[in-house]
Design a protein around this motif. Structure first.
Motif, short mmCIF file in Angstrom:
data_model
loop_
_atom_site.label_atom_id
_atom_site.label_comp_id
_atom_site.label_asym_id
_atom_site.label_seq_id
_atom_site.Cartn_x
_atom_site.Cartn_y
_atom_site.Cartn_z
N THR A 68 0.79 -1.13 0.05
CA THR A 68 -0.13 0.02 -0.04
C THR A 68 0.91 1.24 -0.04
N LEU A 69 0.49 2.15 -0.96
CA LEU A 69 1.30 3.48 -0.91
C LEU A 69 0.26 4.42 -0.47
N VAL A 70 0.68 5.20 0.49
CA VAL A 70 -0.08 6.15 1.14
C VAL A 70 0.13 7.38 0.51
N ASP A 71 -1.06 8.11 -0.26
CA ASP A 71 -1.23 9.49 -0.86
C ASP A 71 -1.32 10.52 0.40
N LEU A 72 -0.02 11.25 0.73
CA LEU A 72 -0.35 12.27 2.07
C LEU A 72 -1.33 13.01 1.83
N PRO A 73 -2.20 13.53 2.86
CA PRO A 73 -3.06 14.53 2.72
C PRO A 73 -2.60 15.96 2.53
N GLY A 74 -3.53 16.64 1.48
CA GLY A 74 -2.95 17.83 1.45
C GLY A 74 -2.42 18.25 0.14
N PHE A 75 -1.84 17.18 -0.59
CA PHE A 75 -1.26 17.21 -1.71
C PHE A 75 -1.87 16.59 -3.00
N GLY A 76 -2.10 17.18 -4.03
CA GLY A 76 -2.49 16.45 -5.42
C GLY A 76 -3.94 16.39 -5.52
N GLN A 77 -4.66 16.07 -4.53
CA GLN A 77 -5.88 15.46 -4.58
C GLN A 77 -6.81 16.52 -3.98
N GLN A 78 -7.85 17.01 -4.66
CA GLN A 78 -8.93 17.99 -4.07
C GLN A 78 -9.60 17.52 -3.07
N ARG A 79 -9.85 16.20 -2.98
CA ARG A 79 -10.83 15.84 -1.62
C ARG A 79 -9.83 16.15 -0.39
N THR A 80 -8.62 16.27 -0.51
CA THR A 80 -7.90 16.19 0.78
C THR A 80 -7.28 17.66 1.04
N ALA A 81 -7.49 18.52 0.01
CA ALA A 81 -6.65 19.77 -0.04
C ALA A 81 -6.77 20.38 0.98
N ASP A 82 -7.95 20.46 2.06
CA ASP A 82 -8.08 21.22 3.21
C ASP A 82 -7.54 20.60 4.31
N LEU A 83 -6.98 19.34 4.40
CA LEU A 83 -6.42 18.66 5.68
C LEU A 83 -5.01 19.15 5.77
N PRO A 84 -4.89 19.39 7.23
CA PRO A 84 -3.69 19.74 7.92
C PRO A 84 -2.50 18.79 7.42
N SER A 85 -1.44 19.47 7.24
CA SER A 85 -0.14 18.42 6.60
C SER A 85 1.09 18.64 7.34
N ASP A 86 0.93 18.82 8.79
CA ASP A 86 1.98 18.81 9.70
C ASP A 86 2.56 17.42 9.82
N LEU A 87 3.35 16.85 10.65
CA LEU A 87 3.99 15.75 10.77
C LEU A 87 3.02 15.03 11.59
N ASP A 88 2.56 15.58 12.57
CA ASP A 88 1.54 14.68 13.47
C ASP A 88 0.20 14.43 12.70
N SER A 89 -0.27 15.23 12.20
CA SER A 89 -1.42 15.16 11.17
C SER A 89 -1.14 14.00 10.12
N VAL A 90 0.04 13.97 9.47
CA VAL A 90 0.24 13.09 8.61
C VAL A 90 0.14 11.86 9.29
N THR A 91 1.07 11.65 10.25
CA THR A 91 1.32 10.30 10.92
C THR A 91 -0.05 9.77 11.49
N ALA A 92 -1.17 10.44 11.86
CA ALA A 92 -2.67 10.11 12.11
C ALA A 92 -3.13 9.46 10.97
N ARG A 93 -2.83 10.19 9.64
CA ARG A 93 -3.55 9.42 8.65
C ARG A 93 -2.84 8.04 8.24
N LEU A 94 -1.50 8.17 8.46
CA LEU A 94 -0.93 6.93 8.23
C LEU A 94 -1.22 5.77 8.96
#
Length: 258
Positions: A68-94
């Motif tokens: 599985t390749l995780v597409d980090l929120p906040g980049f590239g995809q309109q559906r995730t564009a408004d999500l926070p992209s700091d390290l802690d938030s990205v870790t929570a998504r992972l």
């Protein structure tokens, strides 16, 4: 029960796109392969928000397990564009993308920092870590030093990777800076000693973002760490996906010996 033929396998796509939700927030992943008996799943974490440059690595791992390749929120995809992209938030998504059983977590560049945080937050679901081109060593946490290392490393990188990375970086906008700033504040050397899973820290031979000394320091600090040197420079997953997939296999074998 339906039977599959070689022609069915030939028509099967190399990966599929999946969307899930956690805490009401969407997450996009790309999935290749299928679960195999006795083989842990592999989860890939890219660096700085780009995913396309890791597709060949995804397919290489998908040849022997579900990857599985995780597409980090906040980049590239309109559906995730408004999500926070700091390290802690990205870790929570992972964490929401990790399988319930222990997996091999492969991080590249800033993705290594996310992977380390995930291993500490969910040790029961991270059976082994592969850290490729880990960032940022203490000597490289200043703008001038980062620029110099970028220039040194770029001389050894193929220009083809830019078609995968630059568009996602540009679409990230302010989130690119948010993610990078939080990664520069992070201190991997203070965390890796608490990770009990097997760790392989690796770098490309010409990677000036991750020096040999830094990789060896991280490997030595991990209770079950090893250092590896691969061909290429910082973009090893793009240039040499087979070499990184082999490290994922080594990590999987180390899980079996734990």
């Amino acid at each position: 029960m339906p039977q599959t033929s070689p022609d069915d396998d030939a028509r099967r796509p190399l990966h599929v796109e999946e969307w899930t939700e956690s805490d009401g927030r969407p997450l996009r992943t790309l999935v290749s392969g299928r679960p195999r008996t006795g083989a842990p799943e592999v989860v890939l974490v890219p660096g700085l928000g780009a995913v396309g440059y890791m597709l060949e690595l995804l397919h290489a791992c998908g040849a022997w397990t579900r990857a599985t390749l995780v597409d980090l929120p906040g980049f590239g995809q309109q559906r995730t564009a408004d999500l926070p992209s700091d390290l802690d938030s990205v870790t929570a998504r992972l964490l929401s993308a990790l399988p319930p059983s222990p997996s091999v977590l492969v991080g590249h560049s800033t993705g290594t920092q996310v992977a380390m945080h995930a291993a500490l937050d969910a040790p029961d679901r991270v059976g082994a870590l592969v850290l490729v081109g880990p960032t940022f060593e203490p000597a490289a946490r200043r703008p001038g030093a980062l620029l110099a290392r970028h220039m040194w490393t770029s001389a050894f990188e193929p220009p083809g990777q830019l078609r995968y990375t630059v568009p996602d970086y540009l679409r990230g906008g302010r989130r690119f800076r948010e993610y990078l700033t939080s990664a520069l504040r992070d201190r991997p050397e203070e965390q890796i000693g608490r990770i009990q899973a097997p760790v392989i820290a690796a770098r490309g031979r010409h990677d000036h973002f991750a020096s040999q000394e830094w990789v060896q320091q991280l490997a030595a600090a991990a209770p079950r760490g090893r250092a590896r040197t691969l061909p290429g420079a910082h973009a090893v997953p793009y240039n040499h996906p087979g070499a990184v997939a082999q490290l994922a296999g080594e990590a999987a074998a180390a899980m079996g010996g734990s």
